[in-house]
Design an enzyme around this catalytic site. Sequence first.
Site, short mmCIF file in Angstrom:
data_model
loop_
_atom_site.label_atom_id
_atom_site.label_comp_id
_atom_site.label_asym_id
_atom_site.label_seq_id
_atom_site.Cartn_x
_atom_site.Cartn_y
_atom_site.Cartn_z
N THR A 199 38.89 14.12 19.22
CA THR A 199 40.03 13.56 19.93
C THR A 199 40.78 14.61 20.75
O THR A 199 41.13 14.37 21.91
CB THR A 199 41.01 12.90 18.95
OG1 THR A 199 40.36 11.76 18.34
CG2 THR A 199 42.27 12.42 19.65
N THR A 241 37.55 19.04 16.44
CA THR A 241 38.00 17.67 16.53
C THR A 241 37.48 17.09 17.83
O THR A 241 37.42 17.80 18.83
CB THR A 241 39.54 17.57 16.52
OG1 THR A 241 39.97 16.34 17.09
CG2 THR A 241 40.17 18.70 17.31
N CYS A 269 33.84 11.14 15.89
CA CYS A 269 35.02 11.61 15.18
C CYS A 269 34.49 12.43 14.02
O CYS A 269 33.60 11.98 13.30
CB CYS A 269 35.89 10.46 14.69
SG CYS A 269 37.27 10.99 13.67
#
Length: 241
Positions: free
Chosen positions: A85, A83, A196
């Site tokens: 984030t 990921t 992302c």
Amino acid sequence: MRTIGLLGGMSWESSALYYRLLNEQVRDRLGGFHAARCILLSVDFAVIERLQAAGDWAAAGELLAADARALQAAGADLVLLCTNTMHTVADAVTSGIDVPFLHIGDSTAEAITAAGLSRIGLLGTRYTMEQPFLVDRLADAGLEVLVPEQADRDLVHRVIYEELVLGVVRGESRRAYQEVVDRLVARGAQGIVLGCTEIELLIGPGDVPVPTFPTTALHVAAAVRAALAEEGAAPPHTIDR
């Protein structure tokens, strides 16, 4: 072949992409029936998303650090956090493990630099676009990073959380992202970071007028090089503790 530890589930849609790309790249390099040696620990994204929304990054970091330790205990020789984030808690994750941690920002920066670009547009969740953990990582590599204006950041974030993490891929949203990219290009972006992991489900190289840098695919390529200890491959990147 070293064993790759995948800390995923954020969302499982992108973790499935990680798993497929890992095995495809190992097969392409080694041929025959070869596949990646990997361990996947997939978290419950609902728990992580609640902590994101509450801004409780410390608690999220503790959870993911514990899971990274579990991957190491299970035999992982290196760890990937699947990921963008949650790389905001990369320091917390690396502080609890002794095996190499491959930072998604490093493989991305290397690809951009190799392409000869210096000014890059960044798409991602609101957290990725507005917090410094990835922007600064790219800037430290000598890159100028442009993020969309507020309204465009809101749109990009909404599509990720309301559509892509749920497996919904809409042509209307692809066109909206293309317009966001066009505005970044008009501001001078020479390429676009798909920052992302789910964005790679929506747009690809043929959808925008400048080079794209898909962080998932680049992260996977770095992991495969490290796992196979390919001659000339750089050692896995780690976070300074």
